[in-house]
Design a protein around this motif. Structure first.
Motif, PDB file in Angstrom:
ATOM      1  N   THR A  58       0.911  -1.277   0.033  1.00  0.00           N
ATOM      2  CA  THR A  58       0.011   0.041  -0.037  1.00  0.00           C
ATOM      3  C   THR A  58       0.792   1.286  -0.150  1.00  0.00           C
ATOM      4  O   THR A  58       1.795   1.354   0.874  1.00  0.00           O
ATOM      5  CB  THR A  58      -0.886   0.012   1.350  1.00  0.00           C
ATOM      6  N   SER A  60       0.724   5.149   0.402  1.00  0.00           N
ATOM      7  CA  SER A  60      -0.344   6.324   0.940  1.00  0.00           C
ATOM      8  C   SER A  60       0.337   7.535   1.112  1.00  0.00           C
ATOM      9  O   SER A  60       1.713   7.585   1.175  1.00  0.00           O
ATOM     10  CB  SER A  60      -1.252   5.821   2.069  1.00  0.00           C
ATOM     11  N   ASP A  67      -6.039   7.559   2.375  1.00  0.00           N
ATOM     12  CA  ASP A  67      -6.162   7.720   1.165  1.00  0.00           C
ATOM     13  C   ASP A  67      -4.679   7.152   0.261  1.00  0.00           C
ATOM     14  O   ASP A  67      -3.664   7.576   0.776  1.00  0.00           O
ATOM     15  CB  ASP A  67      -6.000   9.415   0.790  1.00  0.00           C
ATOM     16  N   ALA A  70      -1.750   3.707  -4.550  1.00  0.00           N
ATOM     17  CA  ALA A  70      -1.645   2.564  -5.143  1.00  0.00           C
ATOM     18  C   ALA A  70      -1.893   1.336  -3.956  1.00  0.00           C
ATOM     19  O   ALA A  70      -1.639   1.606  -2.876  1.00  0.00           O
ATOM     20  CB  ALA A  70      -0.490   2.262  -5.902  1.00  0.00           C
ATOM     21  N   GLU A  83      -4.221  -1.496  -8.057  1.00  0.00           N
ATOM     22  CA  GLU A  83      -5.173  -0.313  -8.045  1.00  0.00           C
ATOM     23  C   GLU A  83      -4.187   0.917  -8.059  1.00  0.00           C
ATOM     24  O   GLU A  83      -3.227   1.124  -7.357  1.00  0.00           O
ATOM     25  CB  GLU A  83      -6.310  -0.062  -6.824  1.00  0.00           C
ATOM     26  N   HIS A  85      -4.574   5.379  -8.282  1.00  0.00           N
ATOM     27  CA  HIS A  85      -5.624   6.084  -7.963  1.00  0.00           C
ATOM     28  C   HIS A  85      -5.202   7.869  -8.510  1.00  0.00           C
ATOM     29  O   HIS A  85      -6.050   8.611  -8.514  1.00  0.00           O
ATOM     30  CB  HIS A  85      -6.154   6.541  -6.764  1.00  0.00           C
ATOM     31  N   GLU A  86      -4.308   7.585  -9.528  1.00  0.00           N
ATOM     32  CA  GLU A  86      -4.118   8.700 -10.366  1.00  0.00           C
ATOM     33  C   GLU A  86      -3.380   8.208 -11.551  1.00  0.00           C
ATOM     34  O   GLU A  86      -3.022   6.987 -11.707  1.00  0.00           O
ATOM     35  CB  GLU A  86      -3.190   9.790  -9.857  1.00  0.00           C
ATOM     36  N   ARG A 103       4.297   8.177 -11.574  1.00  0.00           N
ATOM     37  CA  ARG A 103       3.053   8.843 -11.547  1.00  0.00           C
ATOM     38  C   ARG A 103       3.309   9.762 -12.971  1.00  0.00           C
ATOM     39  O   ARG A 103       4.352  10.275 -12.881  1.00  0.00           O
ATOM     40  CB  ARG A 103       3.030   9.981 -10.377  1.00  0.00           C
TER      41      ARG A 103
END
Length: 109
Positions: A58, A60, A67, A70, A83, A85-86, A103
């Motif tokens: 994870t 965060s 939040d 990934a 996953e 998330h951007e 990223r």
């Protein structure tokens, strides 16, 4: 070259590209073996945990945050579930014992 130096070199690859905001590099299943570099000032926390038949990584904003940037599950049979998330990419390279999260975006001048 030390492991930390090797990970830092990988984290800094292609950061001059305007489409790359940053990179997080980790050894698989190792909490204390990761490096990151970001052009937008962000710094992320990375944590691996053994979840039985797979390991979960994870990434965060910090240890207290829910939040996640990934979440990556690496299963014993080679299956990988991700996953992100951007915008970005995730590479799991078992032969090199590496996880690389890139990223994407455009840094504003």
């Amino acid at each position: 070259m030390t492991e930390a130096e090797e990970l830092q070199i990988i984290a800094e690859q292609n950061l001059d590209s305007p489409s790359i905001l940053g990179r997080i590099v980790s050894r698989l299943r190792k909490n204390n073996a990761y490096s990151q570099k970001h052009k937008d000032g962000f710094s992320f926390d990375l944590f691996w945990r053994n979840a039985g038949p797979y390991w979960r990584c994870t990434i965060s904003l910090d240890k207290e945050s829910e939040d996640a940037l990934a979440q990556i599950d690496v299963h014993e049979d080679g299956t990988v579930r991700t996953e992100l998330h951007e915008p970005g990419s995730i590479t799991v390279a078992p032969a090199e014992n590496l996880l690389v999260v890139v990223r994407f975006g455009r840094v504003q001048d």
